[in-house]
Enzyme design. Structure first.
Site, PDB file in Angstrom:
ATOM      1  CG  ASP A  11      -1.718   1.196   1.447  1.00  6.91           C
ATOM      2  OD1 ASP A  11      -1.562   2.158   0.669  1.00  6.91           O
ATOM      3  OD2 ASP A  11      -2.537   1.199   2.382  1.00  6.91           O
ATOM      4  CG  HIS A  18      -6.440   3.743   4.626  1.00  2.00           C
ATOM      5  ND1 HIS A  18      -5.070   3.565   4.570  1.00  2.00           N
ATOM      6  CD2 HIS A  18      -6.651   4.564   5.680  1.00  2.00           C
ATOM      7  CE1 HIS A  18      -4.497   4.234   5.559  1.00  2.00           C
ATOM      8  NE2 HIS A  18      -5.437   4.860   6.246  1.00  2.00           N
ATOM      9  CG  ASP A  51      -5.289   0.413   1.000  1.00  2.00           C
ATOM     10  OD1 ASP A  51      -5.004  -0.791   0.970  1.00  2.00           O
ATOM     11  OD2 ASP A  51      -5.450   1.053   2.066  1.00  2.00           O
ATOM     12  CE1 TYR A 230      -4.044  -1.880  12.073  1.00  2.94           C
ATOM     13  CE2 TYR A 230      -4.275   0.482  11.703  1.00  2.94           C
ATOM     14  CZ  TYR A 230      -4.578  -0.815  11.361  1.00  2.94           C
ATOM     15  OH  TYR A 230      -5.415  -1.069  10.307  1.00  2.94           O
ATOM     16  CE  LYS A 233      -5.996  -6.773  11.269  1.00  2.00           C
ATOM     17  NZ  LYS A 233      -5.230  -7.024  12.473  1.00  2.00           N
ATOM     18  CG  ASP A 235      -4.127  -5.048   3.631  1.00  2.00           C
ATOM     19  OD1 ASP A 235      -4.965  -5.445   4.456  1.00  2.00           O
ATOM     20  OD2 ASP A 235      -3.841  -3.863   3.480  1.00  2.00           O
TER      21      ASP A 235
END
Ligand code: F6R
Ligand code: MG
Ligand code: MG
Length: 373
Positions: A11, A18, A51, A230, A233, A235
């Site tokens: 990303d 996003h 994204d 964080y 994620k 992905d």
């Protein structure tokens, strides 16, 4: 001569939140690969899922090759420069290190690679998921490669009847790759006992026990293990070889009709059902729902056919409607209980500080002593 299938995705910025990369960003990544991969790539294809931009490549250099990884890394840097020029959101989001050091693993981008002996006809599937993590593939892989209720080939094909070897990774272990090899069907309950916990135990690869050939490669990156906080994620991308000694395309696709609940969605912190979507689909409801696309190819002497977009087929419209209903139903209970991930998954987010402050405000009330005692 062996062929390597490599998919590297990141990303690096998107439009309107996003949601999806811009056309110029995608064109920039593609142009970079076209120009600079000329000497060692046989073929490539660029696509996006939500994204995330994925670069699928074929070459003869083997897994973890420095030139191939460097090419993808530099293409993402070029794309990031465009993302910055256009003011895209989260420009360079997954490029977590400042300089390239031989291999993109551990640097942010996700990687799935397989070195194969190309069959005379070699069909394979390229899955890409957004707003979820690698454990999202645990259930569909278990069903496709180990459950005859899903995969009649396990009963009907003499090769597939010999079962598959699952290599499962403990993704919470950060000092190296902690893996276990388990055979289906003999160790089915052991496989199930691990895969039921998809935030910790993730299928990394699957191998045919009849031929020893690799069938599956999954990207197992956990970004919070790299960044310590964080950053979005993980992905995950995945490659799956199909037909003959492997499950048929339809056997691999069928489990996605469940719309099973996976970790992800808004701020990577929820349980949401996984929606199968067409390649190049963006994100919407509640920064989700988590989506998965599946492009089918054949490869011959390293050259890719055009892709077939498996989840664009009309059957999946009904599944999408079902997943939308499940998403809305789950969202009705907001942050309560099963709707949000457990603390172990949230500990990379801001809620930790909030709970630390509250922890200090707790008091232990003196026990009441009854008067007549
Ligand atoms: C989930 C995801 C989004 C963001 C959310 C907040 O993987 O990417 O749900 O977490 O949109 O994003 P920021 O913090 O960038 O405003
Ligand atoms: Mg993003
Ligand atoms: Mg993403």
């Amino acid at each position: 001569m062996k062929l390597t299938l490599s998919v590297i995705k990141a990303d690096i910025g998107s439009i309107g939140g996003h949601v999806a990369p811009s056309r110029r960003l995608l064109e920039t990544v593609e142009a970079y690969i076209h120009k600079n991969g000329i000497n060692f790539l046989i073929d490539y294809n660029i696509s996006h899922t939500g994204d995330d931009v994925a670069i699928l490549m074929t070459h003869r250099r083997g897994e973890g090759n420095e030139d191939v990884h460097n090419l993808a890394w530099n293409a993402f840097l070029e794309g990031t420069a465009v993302a910055k020029q256009q003011g895209l959101y989260g420009a360079g989001q997954d490029l977590l290190k400042d300089s390239f050091s031989g291999n993109v693993k551990g640097m942010g981008p996700a990687v799935a690679e397989m070195e194969i002996e190309e069959r005379p006809n070699e069909p394979f599937l390229f899955f890409a998921a957004d707003k979820t993590d690698p454990g999202a593939y645990n259930l569909p892989l278990y069903l496709a490669f180990a459950d005859p209720m899903n995969t009649p080939g396990l009963l009907l094909s003499p090769h597939m009847s010999q079962g598959f070897k699952f290599v499962i990774m403990d993704v919470n272990f950060t000092e190296g790759d902690r893996v276990i090899e388990l055979n289906a069907p003999e160790q089915l309950y052991d496989i199930a006992a691990l895969l039921r916990d998809p935030e910790r135990f993730v299928v990394e690869s699957i191998w045919s026990r009849a031929s020893g050939e690799q069938a599956v490669a999954v990207a197992t990156t956990r970004l919070h293990n790299i960044a310590g906080k964080y950053t979005g994620k993980d992905d995950p991308v995945m490659l799956v070889r199909v037909q003959m000694n492997f499950p048929a395309t339809g056997e691999v696709l069928t489990p996605y009709a469940i719309g099973h609940f996976v970790a992800g969605g808004m701020r990577g912190s929820h349980q949401m059902p996984l929606m199968p979507v067409a390649v190049n689909t963006g994100i919407s409801y509640f920064d989700g729902p988590p989506i998965v696309s599946c492009a089918g190819y054949c490869v011959h002497n390293g050259m890719l056919t055009e892709r077939v977009d498996n989840f664009a087929q009309p059957f999946w419209n009904e599944v999408r409607d079902h997943v939308a209903r499940k998403s809305i139903e789950m969202r009705r209970q907001g942050f309560f209980g099963a709707a949000m991930l457990p603390m172990s998954e949230l500990e990379y987010t801001g809620i930790v500080e909030k709970l630390e402050v509250l922890e200090k405000q707790f008091v232990v009330r003196p026990a009441l002593v009854p008067e007549h005692a």
